[in-house]
Design a protein around this motif. Structure first.
Motif: not given
Lengths: 532, 272
Positions: B159-161, B102-105, A381-384
């Motif tokens: 939802k957050v993603a 999605p791998a969120l923090y 996600l960061l690189l996106a």
């Protein structure tokens, strides 16, 4: 307790640790099975035994001399196992990623809490067993030639018991800690996160210092002669048992030995009870506090970082104090700083400079080398997002330098005052340690960009072992190339001090520039394609 | 607190025929595994294109290639006429992305994460605050935004993603199974929102799903991938005609085109 179920579950837990993250490896591979650890144990035992046997043959010492050596050593063998499991266990098991430590995958199975506790403790004990295999292998030939083979066998058996006891203690602390964390989370508030991190660090620190083999053996050696002390501390019954065997008191040895095994049973029950009473599933919702949306981070912006760079740096700083798996990184330098204060008297000014520079430098190296890998799967996600490679590099430098510079100023000042440095030298000490921190931070990013490990593991390593090895070896050379002339500049006077200072500065600047160039090219490569 | 999801403020004035995304003959090989072979597709502004295919067909790899997360061995990807490889940050600024998992923090709260994402896309406080609050309310996350993501359910994380992908008002949405784990209401909100964004704001959407009814309901066009190659693409009508299944649903068309249509024996064996 169904021992078959315990054995099966322990095998799965060990395999989960060995295989985690090896997405490309063969699941049938022997390296992912408990048998692999057994082979390591055997190799460690045999290798140490062979080396010790060669030492015995070459030395030509008389039997009495070996007996004198091994006599005081044997009773402490079980304590080595206990010490290793507790020191490493608090460091790595208590800080395992929540998702893995939650063990939710096993909760739905028809398992008794004691069975799970025993299986997990067995897995922990087996994971750290190579250390005790090494110790037992090293002592075997000596025990053989000194005629203490029987006490050796008793010590070996009790070492296995001690390993399991250590694993069970970790399980008890983990269950209680899990509940404490959940209670803290339910109270909410931003301060909760800091308090939770501080408590975990304190627990780890206390165990690191209390069960540090050096400290432990010194304390126990003093206490062991006092029967009343060993009698009331069950963890010392193994030591007392071996003492009694060596002294030729079989009845007392039998009493303490049986007591030690019975204590293992008590710990199994206690761990099962703690799990049933305190365990809560991982990941309970924690309300951290009032919500406020705000653009940017003024401190980082003032330092010249763009909004995305500031966001990444600020996010990383939050991660340092909120992520359990980052705790060992914060604790290790504290342990070494405490050791400075304990051992500092014998170091001298030069030694203090080198020791402090080494601690701060390695703190920077570890934080930097792990700074990219700790993104894990979120890297996708960061690189996106529209951040550039150079921007991410700047953000990582900033995120690591904040704790490193704070540590170098605080610890440098404290050490300077404690050892009576005058203000100028104390300031120089802070400057040297800060420079060491900056230098190894920049150097660490060279490896972070190239060797990061993004796999999810129970005990995350963030950097591949080859990268860690290369970073540590080269970082040590680089660090001392700077620290030695810097320390001389601090200790010497006149022209010598000036020349040494110039050499140190040139080395720091030269390697700093090289590090920036190499790490930037690494970040460019990282952006070319997602590494997983 | 803001009310339920309202249409977003109007975006750039897109021409309905403008090609937002053009994927031209991309191929990708991982070691000995050929993940993509000469894949081409295009998404025009205001259109929703469904990317369908069996597991391992290359849908996620294609989407990652659009984001620049995977570097194709051959071929070209253009976003609004510009090669994405020429200026990746500029391209990414225009894309909203939801990965398959999605791998969120997880050490951040929902609000902190969305604030982080808004910073990454350079949104000022005045713009981000009402927009995030609107999304939080619309997805029924209001009241949970102050909690750590580690405590969220899978649906809440999804939802957050989704909000993170939408918050900067991207011109192209790349959504890899975006409805995974969503409750029926949130799934309906998402589907309606995508339709709304496409038809009113001219947003282009590349959307993968295994739920063929959803694809049939909201996609203007469908691209079917199998073993890394485009098996068929076009409107529903065109695909039906190609499969010779006029009047059939997308499921029958899909199973027919991917060669997995005869499942009777498999089901019978499993039921025994």
């Amino acid at each position: 307790m169904d021992l078959h179920r315990v054995r099966r579950l322990a095998g799965v837990l060990i395999a989960s640790q060995l295989r985690s993250g090896r997405s490309t490896s063969d699941p049938e591979s022997f390296f992912g099975t408990p048998g692999f650890l057994a082979v390591i144990d055997t190799a460690a035992f045999a290798g140490a035994a062979l080396l010790a046997w060669l030492a015995v043959r070459v030395s030509g010492l008389p039997t009495a001399a070996w007996a004198q050596l091994v006599g005081p050593l044997l009773p402490f063998l079980p304590l080595v196992g206990l010490s290793v499991v507790l020191v490493a266990g608090t460091m790595f098991e208590l800080t395992a990623t929540v998702r893995f430590s939650g063990s939710d995958a096993a909760h739905w199975l028809p398992l008794d809490p004691s069975e799970y506790a025993m299986a997990s403790a067995t897995a922990i004990a087996f994971s750290y067993s190579p250390s005790i295999a090494l110790a037992l292998g090293g002592v075997l030939p000596v025990a053989f030639v000194s005629g203490t083979f029987v006490p050796y066998l008793v010590a070996a058996g009790l070492s296995v018991v001690a390993l399991l006891q250590g694993g069970l203690v970790i399980e008890i602390v983990r269950a209680v800690g899990q509940r404490a964390g959940a209670v803290a989370a339910s109270r909410g508030g931003r301060a909760t996160l800091v308090v939770r991190a501080a408590l975990l660090i304190l627990v780890i620190l206390a165990v690191q210092l209390a069960f540090n083999p050096v400290v432990l053996l010194a304390v126990v050696h003093d206490l062991a002669s006092v029967l009343i002390v060993t009698a009331i501390v069950p963890f010392l019954w193994s030591t007392q048992t071996v003492f009694d065997v060596l002294r030729g008191d079989p009845w007392l040895a039998l009493a303490f030995g049986a007591g030690q095994v019975a204590f293992l049973g008590v710990l199994v029950d206690l761990a099962g009870w703690a799990r049933a009473r305190y365990w809560v599933p991982a990941g309970s919702e924690a309300d951290v506090g009032p919500v406020r949306f705000a653009a940017g981070h003024p401190w980082f912006s003032a330092a010249g970082l763009s909004a995305p760079e500031s966001a990444v740096a600020a996010k990383d700083l939050k991660g340092f104090v909120r992520r359990r798996e980052m705790m060992p990184t914060l604790v290790v330098p504290v342990v070494f700083v405490v050791l400075i204060f304990l051992e500092g008297g014998s170091l001298g000014a030069l030694g203090v400079v080198l020791w402090l520079g080494w601690i701060v430098g390695f703190f920077g190296l570890i934080l930097a080398t792990t700074s990219v890998g700790q993104e894990r799967r979120s890297l996708q996600l960061l690189l996106a997002t529209p951040i550039t490679p150079r921007g991410l590099h700047r953000a990582k430098v900033a995120a690591v330098l904040v704790p490193v510079l704070i540590a170098s100023v605080l610890v440098g000042a404290a050490v300077g005052v404690y050892f009576g440095f005058d203000p100028v030298h104390a300031l120089a000490l802070v400057a040297i340690s800060a420079t060491a921190g900056v230098e190894l931070t920049l150097w660490g990013l060279v490896f972070a960009a190239r060797y990061s490990d993004f796999q999810d593991r129970p005990r995350p390593q963030f950097l591949r072992p080859s990268g860690m090895l290369a970073a540590t070896a080269s970082g040590t050379v680089l660090l001392f190339a700077f620290l030695v002339p810097a320390a001389f500049a601090l200790a010497a006077t006149g022209m010598t001090a000036i020349v040494a200072g110039l050499v140190a500065t040139a080395i720091a600047v030269g390697f700093g520039v090289l590090s920036i160039v190499w790490s930037r090219s690494g970040f460019e490569a990282l952006f070319r394609e997602l590494p997983f | 607190m803001a009310g339920p999801l309202a249409p977003l403020p109007s975006g750039p004035d897109e021409s309905p025929d403008l090609a937002a995304l053009e994927v031209e003959g991309i191929s990708k090989t991982y070691g000995s595994v050929r993940a993509l072979t000469d894949v081409s597709l295009s998404v025009r502004t205001g259109r929703i294109v469904g990317l369908l295919g069996p597991n391992g067909a290359g849908k996620s790899t294609t989407m990652k290639a659009v984001l620049g997360l995977v570097r194709p061995d051959a071929g070209r990807i253009r976003l609004f006429g510009q090669d994405v490889a020429a200026d990746p940050p500029r391209a990414k600024q225009q894309i909203g992305y939801v990965p398959e998992s999605p791998a969120l923090y997880e050490f951040l709260t929902g609000a902190e994460y969305l604030d982080f994402v808004a910073d990454m896309y350079g949104l000022d406080a005045a713009t981000r605050t009402p927009r995030i609050q609107q999304f939080l309310a619309g997805f029924e996350l209001a009241g949970h935004e102050g909690s750590l993501i580690s405590g969220y359910s899978q649906g809440m994380k999804q939802k957050v993603a989704l909000i993170a992908a939408l918050v900067h008002r991207p011109r192209l949405l790349v959504l890899d199974e975006p409805l995974n784990g969503l409750d029926p209401r949130a799934a309906r909100v998402t589907k309606d929102l995508l339709r709304n964004l496409a038809s009113h704001e001219g947003v282009a959407v590349l959307f993968s799903t295994h739920v063929l009814e959803i694809a049939q309901a909201i996609c203007d066009q469908v691209v079917i991938l199998s073993r890394g190659t485009v098996l068929a693409s076009g409107t529903m009508e065109a695909l039906r005609a190609r499969a010779g299944l006029a009047g059939s649903g997308l499921e029958d068309v899909f199973l027919s085109l991917t060669g997995t249509g005869d499942l009777g024996d498999v089901v019978a064996a499993l039921a025994r």
